[in-house]
Scaffold this motif. Structure first.
Motif, PDB file in Angstrom:
ATOM      1  N   VAL A  21       0.860  -1.191   0.000  1.00  0.00           N
ATOM      2  CA  VAL A  21       0.000   0.000   0.000  1.00  0.00           C
ATOM      3  C   VAL A  21       0.893   1.236   0.000  1.00  0.00           C
ATOM      4  O   VAL A  21       2.106   1.143   0.188  1.00  0.00           O
ATOM      5  N   SER A  22       0.291   2.386  -0.216  1.00  0.00           N
ATOM      6  CA  SER A  22       1.059   3.632  -0.212  1.00  0.00           C
ATOM      7  C   SER A  22       1.548   3.952   1.197  1.00  0.00           C
ATOM      8  O   SER A  22       1.041   3.420   2.192  1.00  0.00           O
ATOM      9  N   PHE A  23       2.540   4.864   1.273  1.00  0.00           N
ATOM     10  CA  PHE A  23       3.075   5.261   2.567  1.00  0.00           C
ATOM     11  C   PHE A  23       1.991   5.914   3.423  1.00  0.00           C
ATOM     12  O   PHE A  23       1.922   5.678   4.629  1.00  0.00           O
ATOM     13  N   HIS A  71      -1.727   5.460   8.115  1.00  0.00           N
ATOM     14  CA  HIS A  71      -3.083   5.358   8.662  1.00  0.00           C
ATOM     15  C   HIS A  71      -3.264   4.035   9.414  1.00  0.00           C
ATOM     16  O   HIS A  71      -3.850   3.999  10.496  1.00  0.00           O
ATOM     17  N   VAL A  72      -2.750   2.949   8.818  1.00  0.00           N
ATOM     18  CA  VAL A  72      -2.859   1.643   9.474  1.00  0.00           C
ATOM     19  C   VAL A  72      -2.124   1.673  10.815  1.00  0.00           C
ATOM     20  O   VAL A  72      -2.652   1.237  11.848  1.00  0.00           O
ATOM     21  N   ALA A  73      -0.902   2.201  10.813  1.00  0.00           N
ATOM     22  CA  ALA A  73      -0.124   2.262  12.050  1.00  0.00           C
ATOM     23  C   ALA A  73      -0.830   3.098  13.111  1.00  0.00           C
ATOM     24  O   ALA A  73      -0.877   2.733  14.289  1.00  0.00           O
ATOM     25  N   PHE A  78       5.793  -3.830  11.526  1.00  0.00           N
ATOM     26  CA  PHE A  78       4.464  -4.210  12.013  1.00  0.00           C
ATOM     27  C   PHE A  78       3.420  -4.051  10.903  1.00  0.00           C
ATOM     28  O   PHE A  78       2.589  -4.948  10.675  1.00  0.00           O
ATOM     29  N   VAL A  79       3.458  -2.915  10.210  1.00  0.00           N
ATOM     30  CA  VAL A  79       2.499  -2.682   9.123  1.00  0.00           C
ATOM     31  C   VAL A  79       2.695  -3.721   8.023  1.00  0.00           C
ATOM     32  O   VAL A  79       1.720  -4.252   7.475  1.00  0.00           O
ATOM     33  N   PHE A  80       3.946  -4.019   7.700  1.00  0.00           N
ATOM     34  CA  PHE A  80       4.236  -5.036   6.682  1.00  0.00           C
ATOM     35  C   PHE A  80       3.561  -6.357   7.036  1.00  0.00           C
ATOM     36  O   PHE A  80       2.957  -7.015   6.193  1.00  0.00           O
ATOM     37  N   TYR A  81       3.645  -6.725   8.311  1.00  0.00           N
ATOM     38  CA  TYR A  81       3.078  -7.995   8.743  1.00  0.00           C
ATOM     39  C   TYR A  81       1.551  -7.945   8.900  1.00  0.00           C
ATOM     40  O   TYR A  81       0.939  -8.949   9.245  1.00  0.00           O
TER      41      TYR A  81
END
Length: 571
Positions: A201-203, A208-210, A291-294
């Protein structure tokens, strides 16, 4: 590890160590060996100070801590720039005026020999143990990841450090640390760039996810003595820790006493103060990006691969496979909800975002429950197994996803960090043992060559002690917390002694010595009883507050004891 990774790893380490030995080879007197000949510039001093504090534990534990707990650990460093300014104005000019080899020499000139010896002893105890942890921390993880024997890994790290530290003294330590710091931060920044580029996904979406998953919790202004990391513990409790660590811990004092002038030493400290916070922020942020990657690629059910491989071959194999299947299914369900949340975020539908975030939180709890079941199986299969795996998060990601060459570079980062911090510790332990104990109280009338050889011998002895301690140590809840906790048990008392010496001119040696003994006993009692009751009082205090409590209690007790002391001991 590919052949390229091994070449990068050992090529980097050999180059750094060889350069340090080459630049510092030759006979040395005491001044050259312990103070680097007073030749180092502010940039080398600043990087050396940073490298001394930034052990391998920093690069192993900090990303894993961010993965589990978010960015809030960065608050621990908020008091650092303030501490550097205070030290530059107060402590350093006094050390330079007295032309000391160690910080503890000041205490005898201000108080008496027993106070100097006590402070030096407290330093030797806590820093000697910490040296063992700084070897053991990376060794236990590196031995697991590289499939090396743990004892061999401890010995390898320890012996390499002993060789160049004994050979070149303070100057060798500082010069190699400058190269090591370049490798460490270069490798980490490269890893951060790669993980961001690997996100599907974009940065902006990653941020936002984090944020929605509670990982961008940078500042918390809520005052809570039981909370280890908030704004107030960082700006007060950690401030006392940094004042003590950088102002009275010989492993740091020795770094800036090697400066070519008072101005260069001050600039080195200030450089550390204003670069350290961004450095820690970057390392924590890399952990958050992992964390976001996972969240998009299924993470290991347990990050210590050795333990899961053992479980897969045990009598609990079927149970483990079922838990793995449940974990994968829960991850897929969570991933679908997560992508829906990203879409809702783009649409600006905040109500739906909040609903989906709650659902993600539920799925996350389900995953953690499954992980807990896996940990129970690991303990059933191997009762003494370590079930805390946050220190393995970052390097497991590195080995599983990063390209050849980069993996070797990141291992070089960990080894470099282990060696840089351990070298400073052994260098300082050798200097303090010789200057404050051996030369002052045991063998006073030898020549300079004798004491230089003594410093080398003491450095080697402490290195062997650190290796032995590392070999028989056990893993703490989190390695970076273990080092900070160990310092917090002693630093408050040591800092209090120095502050009394600097600012409470009417307090004399006997009063501060007795106050130091009482204070240290109180701090150890508080820690022993933390989470329970002490003399009918419920104790729940984050360990960073030990620094402030110890320092202030010692200053108060020193004043009280002096008021009731009839003795006219040395001022």
């Amino acid at each position: 590890m590919s052949n390229l990774d091994w070449i990068v790893l050992f090529g980097t380490l050999i180059s750094i160590i060889g350069y340090g030995i080459y630049k510092t080879y030759g006979p040395k007197d005491m001044y050259s060996y312990l103070r680097g000949g007073g030749e180092l510039g502010w940039w080398t001093i600043g990087l050396s100070i940073m490298a001394t504090q930034a052990s391998a534990i920093t690069f192993l534990s900090t990303p894993g801590q961010a993965y589990q707990d978010g960015m809030r650990f960065v608050q621990f460093y908020f008091g650092l720039p303030i501490a550097m300014i205070i030290l530059s104005v107060t402590f350093i000019p006094i050390y330079y005026r007295l032309r000391v080899y160690t910080a503890y020499e000041f205490l005898e000139s201000r108080f008496d020999l027993k106070t100097r010896t006590l402070a030096a002893f407290l330093f030797l105890v806590q820093r000697g143990l910490a040296a063992g942890i700084t070897i053991y921390g990376p060794a236990i993880i590196l031995s697991t990841l590289l499939n090396w024997n743990l004892t061999f890994t401890n010995i390898f790290i320890g012996l390499v450090v002993i060789i160049y530290t004994v050979s070149g003294g303070t100057k060798a330590v500082s010069i190699t640390q400058k190269q090591q710091m370049t490798v460490m931060m270069g490798g980490m920044i490269l890893a951060g760039i790669l993980v961001i580029n690997m996100l599907p996904v974009s940065f902006d979406d990653a941020m936002h996810v984090a944020g929605k998953m509670g990982k961008l919790n940078i500042v918390n202004f809520e005052f809570d003595l039981g909370d280890r990391y908030n704004f107030w513990s960082g700006i007060t409790g950690a401030l006392f820790l940094f004042l003590s660590y950088f102002g009275t811990d010989q492993s740091q004092v020795q770094r800036y006493l090697s400066g070519r002038s008072l101005k260069e030493s001050r600039m080195g400290l200030i450089t550390n103060g204003f670069l350290k916070v961004p450095m820690q922020f970057i390392i924590l942020f890399i952990g958050v990006m992992v964390f976001v990657f996972y969240q998009f690629y299924e993470p290991p059910i347990f990050f210590n691969k050795v333990q899961t491989e053992k479980l897969a071959q045990s009598e609990y194999k079927d149970d483990f496979e079922q838990l793995q299947s449940d974990y994968s299914a829960t991850f897929e369900e969570k991933n679908l909800v997560l992508r829906s949340m990203i879409d809702a975020q783009k649409e600006g539908n905040e109500e739906k975002v909040n609903e989906l975030r709650a659902e993600i939180s539920t799925k996350q709890e389900e995953q953690e429950a499954i992980r807990s079941d896996v940990k129970e199986l690991i303990l059933k299969n191997e009762p003494n197994a370590e079930t805390r795996d946050t220190d393995y998060v970052f390097m497991r990601f590195v080995m599983d996803y990063l390209p050849q060459g980069v993996v070797g570079l990141l291992f070089a980062v960990i080894f470099s960090a282990a060696m840089s911090s351990t070298a400073s510790e052994l260098n300082a332990l050798g200097a303090t043992s010789t200057i404050d104990i051996y030369k002052r109280s045991i063998n006073k009338n030898q020549n300079e060559r004798h004491y230089t050889l003594s410093s080398k011998l003491m450095t080697a002895v402490w290195g062997v002690f650190a290796i032995l301690f590392a070999t028989y140590a056990t893993l703490f809840e989190n390695l970076i917390q273990a080092v900070n906790l160990l310092g917090s048990l002693f630093y408050g008392t040591i800092l209090g002694i120095f502050l009394v010496g600097f600012y409470m001119k009417w307090v004399r040696g006997n009063a501060v010595f007795l106050a130091a003994l009482v204070t240290e006993v109180v701090i150890l009692l508080i820690h022993w009883k933390n989470g329970s009751e002490l003399f009918g009082i419920s104790i729940d205090i984050g360990y960073l507050w030990y620094n402030a409590i110890g320092c202030l209690l010692l200053m108060l007790l020193s004043a009280v004891f002096q008021l009731f002391s009839p003795q006219k001991d040395k001022v």
